[in-house]
Design a protein around this motif. Structure first.
Motif, PDB file in Angstrom:
ATOM      1  N   PHE A 184     -32.642  34.116  16.572  1.00  0.00           N
ATOM      2  CA  PHE A 184     -31.102  33.766  16.767  1.00  0.00           C
ATOM      3  C   PHE A 184     -30.974  32.089  16.558  1.00  0.00           C
ATOM      4  N   LYS A 185     -32.152  31.328  17.071  1.00  0.00           N
ATOM      5  CA  LYS A 185     -32.088  30.041  17.069  1.00  0.00           C
ATOM      6  C   LYS A 185     -32.317  29.469  15.553  1.00  0.00           C
ATOM      7  N   ALA A 186     -33.074  30.134  15.082  1.00  0.00           N
ATOM      8  CA  ALA A 186     -33.231  29.704  13.380  1.00  0.00           C
ATOM      9  C   ALA A 186     -32.098  30.078  12.618  1.00  0.00           C
ATOM     10  N   TYR A 187     -31.389  31.081  12.904  1.00  0.00           N
ATOM     11  CA  TYR A 187     -30.151  31.556  12.336  1.00  0.00           C
ATOM     12  C   TYR A 187     -28.924  30.410  12.693  1.00  0.00           C
ATOM     13  N   LEU A 206     -25.906  25.653  10.443  1.00  0.00           N
ATOM     14  CA  LEU A 206     -25.637  24.286  10.565  1.00  0.00           C
ATOM     15  C   LEU A 206     -26.043  23.778   9.147  1.00  0.00           C
ATOM     16  N   ILE A 207     -27.237  23.914   8.501  1.00  0.00           N
ATOM     17  CA  ILE A 207     -27.508  23.642   7.360  1.00  0.00           C
ATOM     18  C   ILE A 207     -26.713  23.950   6.439  1.00  0.00           C
ATOM     19  N   LEU A 208     -26.173  25.449   6.263  1.00  0.00           N
ATOM     20  CA  LEU A 208     -25.482  25.956   5.278  1.00  0.00           C
ATOM     21  C   LEU A 208     -23.957  25.228   5.088  1.00  0.00           C
ATOM     22  N   LEU A 209     -23.502  25.029   6.574  1.00  0.00           N
ATOM     23  CA  LEU A 209     -22.291  24.233   6.645  1.00  0.00           C
ATOM     24  C   LEU A 209     -22.168  23.015   6.035  1.00  0.00           C
ATOM     25  N   VAL A 217     -22.290  23.191   2.148  1.00  0.00           N
ATOM     26  CA  VAL A 217     -20.986  23.740   1.675  1.00  0.00           C
ATOM     27  C   VAL A 217     -20.151  22.520   1.808  1.00  0.00           C
ATOM     28  N   SER A 218     -20.110  21.507   2.832  1.00  0.00           N
ATOM     29  CA  SER A 218     -19.110  20.417   3.021  1.00  0.00           C
ATOM     30  C   SER A 218     -19.392  19.461   1.694  1.00  0.00           C
ATOM     31  N   LEU A 219     -20.961  19.244   1.471  1.00  0.00           N
ATOM     32  CA  LEU A 219     -21.160  18.409   0.381  1.00  0.00           C
ATOM     33  C   LEU A 219     -20.648  18.826  -0.892  1.00  0.00           C
ATOM     34  N   LEU A 220     -20.929  20.236  -1.087  1.00  0.00           N
ATOM     35  CA  LEU A 220     -20.344  20.939  -2.278  1.00  0.00           C
ATOM     36  C   LEU A 220     -18.975  20.950  -2.419  1.00  0.00           C
ATOM     37  N   TRP A 221     -18.118  20.936  -1.373  1.00  0.00           N
ATOM     38  CA  TRP A 221     -16.849  20.772  -1.796  1.00  0.00           C
ATOM     39  C   TRP A 221     -16.371  19.456  -2.176  1.00  0.00           C
TER      40      TRP A 221
END
Length: 396
Positions: free
Chosen positions: A84-87, A92-95, A98-102
Motif C-alpha cells: 500500500f505504501k508503494a501504491y 503521487l508520481i502518476l498525479l 498527469v498534471s505536467l501532461l495536462w
C-alpha cells in the motif's frame, strides 16, 4: 516459492481482467465515447470546434491512460500484493506526471487562458469573435487617463496562480478517474476470488468424493459378496441375478460417478439394487415403502445425490426390527423439479450398522450448495422417533 505464488496470482488477475475487457469491451468503448460527447459540450460553447475537439481528445486520452494504468498495473502489482505504501507513492508520481501532461498538451495556451480569465463574462464566447448574441466583439472605448482600448481588464494574477488552477483541475479530474478505476478493479478482483473459492470447493468435493468411493467400494463389495456366497451355499435361484445386480452397481460407482450428470434412472436403479442386497440379510420381510416410479427418460442429475439418504436410512433405522423399524422413500418429478423424500424410524438408542464407508449427508449438502447453489432446497427433520430428509432440485 513465494515468487511463484505471486506470479501465479498475478497471472490469474491479468487473465480475469483481460476476460472482463473481452466480455465488456463494447461497454468500455460506449462509456468512453459517451464521456467524450458530454465533455465536448462545454469547450464547444467557448472555443471553436477544432479547439474543442482537441481538448476533448486530450481529456479522453489522459483519463483513459490514468484508468488503465491504475487497473492493469498499479492495483494488481501493488495493492494486490498488499504494497500500500508503494501504491501511494506511485499514485503521487502518476498525479504529478498527469498534471505536467495536462500543461504540455494544452491546445489553448496560457496567454489565451489569461485573456479568457480577464474578459467580462459576456465576452467569454471565443467562437470566431462572436458573443452569444451574435454581435461582433469590439473593444471598450478608452477611459480618461488611460491610453488605448481596454477589454475590461482585471488585475493580472501571478503565473503560479493560473498554473495552480489548472493543476487543481487536473488533480480533481484524475482523482475521480482513479476512484472509478479502483471500484472497477475491486469488482473484478472480488469476482476472481469468488471463482477461486468455488473452484477450490469443487476440487475439495471431488477429492472427498473419490476418497469416500475408495472407502465404500471394498466395504460394500465385501458385504455383497458375503450375501451372494450365503445364497450360493443354499443354492438359491437369486444368486445369478444378484451377481448381475452387483456388477451393475460396481459399474455405476466406478465409471458413471466420474462423468458429470447421469440419467436419473441410473441412480434409481442403483438404489433399488442396494435395497435388494439389504433385504437379503434380513430373515423377515422389512417394512419398506418405496415409490420411485415417477422417473422420466432424459432427466439428468449429478450422481450420488439421492443414494446417501437411502444409505443413511438403512444404517440408522434398525430395519432388522420388523415391528418398530421402517423406511419410506418417494420420488416425484413435475417436469421442472425433482422432489425426493426419505424417512426412517429412530430406535431409542442410536444404531449405526456400518462404521466404515458411506458418503454422508454433510458431503451431499456441500455438493448441493456447489452444484445447485440457488436451485435446491433441503429440509432435515430430526425428531425423537423419526428422521426425514426432504430434497427439491429445480432442473429448469
Amino acid at each position: 516459492m513465494s515468487w511463484e505464488k505471486n506470479s501465479k496470482s498475478e497471472g490469474e488477475i491479468w487473465h480475469v481482467i483481460s476476460t472482463e475487457f473481452k466480455r465488456l469491451g463494447w461497454l468500455h468503448i460506449m462509456i468512453w465515447v459517451g464521456y467524450s460527447l458530454v465533455f465536448f459540450y462545454g469547450p464547444n460553447l467557448i472555443f471553436d470546434t477544432e479547439t474543442a475537439i482537441l481538448m476533448t481528445l486530450r481529456t479522453l486520452a489522459v483519463n483513459a491512460l490514468i484508468f488503465y494504468i491504475n487497473v492493469l498495473v498499479l492495483l494488481p502489482l501493488l495493492v494486490g500484493r498488499s504494497k500500500f505504501k508503494a501504491y501511494a507513492v506511485a499514485i503521487l508520481i502518476l498525479l504529478g506526471s498527469v498534471s505536467l501532461l495536462w500543461e504540455v498538451t494544452d491546445p489553448v495556451g496560457q496567454q489565451d487562458w489569461e485573456k479568457l480569465r480577464r474578459s467580462q463574462p459576456e465576452v467569454l464566447h471565443f467562437r470566431q469573435g462572436e458573443n452569444p448574441g451574435g454581435e461582433q466583439l469590439s473593444p471598450r472605448p478608452p477611459q480618461p487617463g488611460r491610453p488605448g482600448p481596454e477589454v475590461d481588464e482585471k488585475p493580472p494574477k501571478p503565473p503560479w496562480d493560473l498554473f495552480g488552477r489548472h493543476t487543481m483541475f487536473s488533480i480533481f479530474s484524475s482523482l475521480g478517474i482513479l476512484f472509478l478505476s479502483t471500484m472497477f478493479w475491486l469488482m473484478v478482483d472480488a469476482r476472481r476470488k469468488e471463482n477461486e473459492r468455488l473452484s477450490l470447493t469443487n476440487e475439495n468435493l471431488s477429492t472427498e468424493m473419490k476418497f469416500l468411493k475408495s472407502q465404500m467400494n471394498p466395504h460394500f463389495l465385501f458385504n455383497a459378496l458375503n450375501n451372494i456366497y450365503s445364497l450360493a451355499q443354499r443354492q438359491s435361484n437369486k444368486t445369478a441375478l444378484l451377481v448381475l445386480k452387483l456388477s451393475s452397481m460396481l459399474r455405476f460407482i466406478v465409471y458413471e460417478t466420474d462423468n458429470g450428470k447421469i440419467p436419473l434412472q441410473n441412480e434409481v436403479d442403483y438404489i433399488r439394487n442396494f435395497v435388494e442386497f439389504q433385504k437379503i440379510k434380513l430373515e423377515e420381510e422389512p417394512r419398506l415403502e418405496i415409490n420411485l416410479e415417477d422417473v422420466r427418460p432424459g432427466v439428468k442429475i449429478e450422481p450420488m445425490l439421492l443414494f446417501p439418504f437411502v444409505e443413511n436410512a438403512f444404517k440408522h433405522s434398525n430395519i432388522d426390527d420388523t415391528v418398530n423399524g421402517w423406511i419410506q422413500m418417494k420420488l416425484e418429478y413435475d417436469g421442472q423439479t425433482i422432489r425426493f423424500s426419505c424417512a426412517n424410524s429412530k430406535p431409542p438408542r442410536d444404531i449405526s450398522k456400518d462404521k466404515v464407508g458411506g458418503i454422508g449427508i454433510d458431503n451431499v449438502k456441500k455438493r448441493l450448495s456447489y452444484l445447485y447453489r440457488d436451485c435446491h432446497h433441503i429440509e432435515i427433520k430430526d425428531e425423537a422417533d423419526r428422521f426425514e430428509v426432504l430434497l427439491e432440485i429445480n432442473l429448469s
